[in-house]
Design a protein around this motif. Structure first.
Motif, PDB file in Angstrom:
ATOM      1  N   PHE A  20       0.581  -1.038  -0.172  1.00  0.00           N
ATOM      2  CA  PHE A  20      -0.396   0.225   0.051  1.00  0.00           C
ATOM      3  C   PHE A  20       0.643   1.042  -0.043  1.00  0.00           C
ATOM      4  N   PHE A  21       2.113   1.567   1.255  1.00  0.00           N
ATOM      5  CA  PHE A  21       2.715   2.564   1.795  1.00  0.00           C
ATOM      6  C   PHE A  21       3.527   3.086   0.080  1.00  0.00           C
ATOM      7  N   PRO A  22       4.218   1.717  -0.333  1.00  0.00           N
ATOM      8  CA  PRO A  22       5.025   1.761  -1.348  1.00  0.00           C
ATOM      9  C   PRO A  22       3.734   2.402  -3.150  1.00  0.00           C
ATOM     10  N   ILE A  23       2.863   2.236  -3.192  1.00  0.00           N
ATOM     11  CA  ILE A  23       2.422   2.660  -4.094  1.00  0.00           C
ATOM     12  C   ILE A  23       1.559   3.509  -3.946  1.00  0.00           C
ATOM     13  N   PHE A  27       2.605   6.745  -6.128  1.00  0.00           N
ATOM     14  CA  PHE A  27       1.267   7.309  -7.157  1.00  0.00           C
ATOM     15  C   PHE A  27       1.118   9.023  -6.865  1.00  0.00           C
ATOM     16  N   TYR A  28       1.829   9.818  -5.546  1.00  0.00           N
ATOM     17  CA  TYR A  28       2.007  10.503  -5.883  1.00  0.00           C
ATOM     18  C   TYR A  28       3.166  11.110  -5.963  1.00  0.00           C
ATOM     19  N   ASN A  29       4.208  10.659  -6.427  1.00  0.00           N
ATOM     20  CA  ASN A  29       4.977  11.107  -7.195  1.00  0.00           C
ATOM     21  C   ASN A  29       4.795  11.226  -8.486  1.00  0.00           C
ATOM     22  N   VAL A  30       4.493  10.235  -9.545  1.00  0.00           N
ATOM     23  CA  VAL A  30       3.826  10.276 -10.791  1.00  0.00           C
ATOM     24  C   VAL A  30       2.697  11.131 -11.421  1.00  0.00           C
ATOM     25  N   ILE A  31       1.472  11.324  -9.700  1.00  0.00           N
ATOM     26  CA  ILE A  31       1.245  13.421 -10.161  1.00  0.00           C
ATOM     27  C   ILE A  31       1.663  14.131 -10.385  1.00  0.00           C
ATOM     28  N   SER A  88      -9.722   9.299  -5.153  1.00  0.00           N
ATOM     29  CA  SER A  88      -9.892   8.581  -4.069  1.00  0.00           C
ATOM     30  C   SER A  88     -11.590   8.872  -3.810  1.00  0.00           C
ATOM     31  N   VAL A  89     -12.383   9.826  -4.440  1.00  0.00           N
ATOM     32  CA  VAL A  89     -13.639  10.069  -3.583  1.00  0.00           C
ATOM     33  C   VAL A  89     -14.540   9.068  -4.432  1.00  0.00           C
ATOM     34  N   PHE A 116      -9.360   4.619  -2.259  1.00  0.00           N
ATOM     35  CA  PHE A 116      -9.351   5.162  -1.261  1.00  0.00           C
ATOM     36  C   PHE A 116      -9.333   5.901  -0.081  1.00  0.00           C
ATOM     37  N   SER A 117      -8.109   4.030   0.820  1.00  0.00           N
ATOM     38  CA  SER A 117      -7.720   4.048   1.444  1.00  0.00           C
ATOM     39  C   SER A 117      -6.495   5.261   1.325  1.00  0.00           C
ATOM     40  N   PHE A 118      -6.159   5.733   0.019  1.00  0.00           N
ATOM     41  CA  PHE A 118      -5.014   7.085  -0.168  1.00  0.00           C
ATOM     42  C   PHE A 118      -4.811   7.854   0.833  1.00  0.00           C
ATOM     43  N   GLN A 119      -6.335   8.740   0.056  1.00  0.00           N
ATOM     44  CA  GLN A 119      -7.197   9.960   1.097  1.00  0.00           C
ATOM     45  C   GLN A 119      -7.105   9.823   1.934  1.00  0.00           C
TER      46      GLN A 119
END
Length: 203
Positions: A20-23, A27-31, A88-89, A116-119
């Motif tokens: 979860f946390f690596p992804i 993912f935030y870096n990619v954004i 996430s929503v 969803f758990s990202f947010q």
């Protein structure tokens, strides 16, 4: 008893949330990278080093970015935040529509829950900072109120999903497999693998 617990689905759940946390952070870096390329032709990527936290950090980097972007600085961060938030929503809405009858989660549903758990984890971090670290916290400015309300929306969605969408079996899977795997993921990524693979480098 052990054979009934460690089924293929439960192992699948554990795998998703151990990763979860690596992804999430990457993912935030990619954004950041994608929207920097779209909006600023890679100007921010030439200043920051993308790291295991998934955040653009560094005092000198912030000053350099403000010089380069000027008035577009706040706009960029707002765009990135809202993209992640909406992502996430939307995942939670799809999950809600797929499971109104409280059926057992399928593989896709666990992926949607993770998205969803990202947010959700960001919201929990915000609440911890606001309630535990600060002795008293009250939003004052409009941006602070907006941030507060957006995080409260995530909390409400989380309660609706857990208590109105998840059946007893799914709740047990979340508490016994998804949540502990997330804790393991946090420890492995932020304390061991993350700093080793993507260390923070500042100017």
């Amino acid at each position: 008893m052990k054979a009934s617990l460690y089924t293929k689905q439960n192992l699948y759940i554990m795998l998703i949330f151990v990763c979860f946390f690596p992804i999430k952070t990457q993912f935030y870096n990619v954004i950041y990278i994608v929207f920097d390329a779209i909006l600023h032709a890679g100007a921010i990527s030439s200043i920051y080093t993308y790291n295991y936290l998934g955040l653009l950090i560094g005092c000198q980097e912030i000053l350099e970015t403000q010089k380069v972007l000027g008035s577009r600085f706040e706009f960029f961060y707002s765009v990135v935040f809202y993209v992640i938030y909406i992502f996430s929503v939307v995942a939670s809405i799809i999950l809600f529509n797929r499971n109104q009858s409280k059926q057992n989660f399928k593989k896709v549903d666990w992926i949607l829950l993770a998205v969803f758990s990202f947010q959700l984890f960001d919201t929990l971090e915000y609440l911890l900072e606001s309630v535990l670290i600060s002795k008293y916290y009250a939003p004052e400015t409009l941006p602070e109120w907006l941030r507060f309300l957006k995080n409260m929306v995530i909390v409400i969605i989380a309660f609706v999903l857990f208590f109105n969408i998840c059946n007893k079996f799914t709740k047990k899977q979340i508490l016994m497999f998804a949540l502990p795997a997330s804790v393991v993921s946090f420890a492995l990524w932020f304390l061991v693998l993350g700093p080793l693979l993507l260390p923070i480098k500042t100017l």
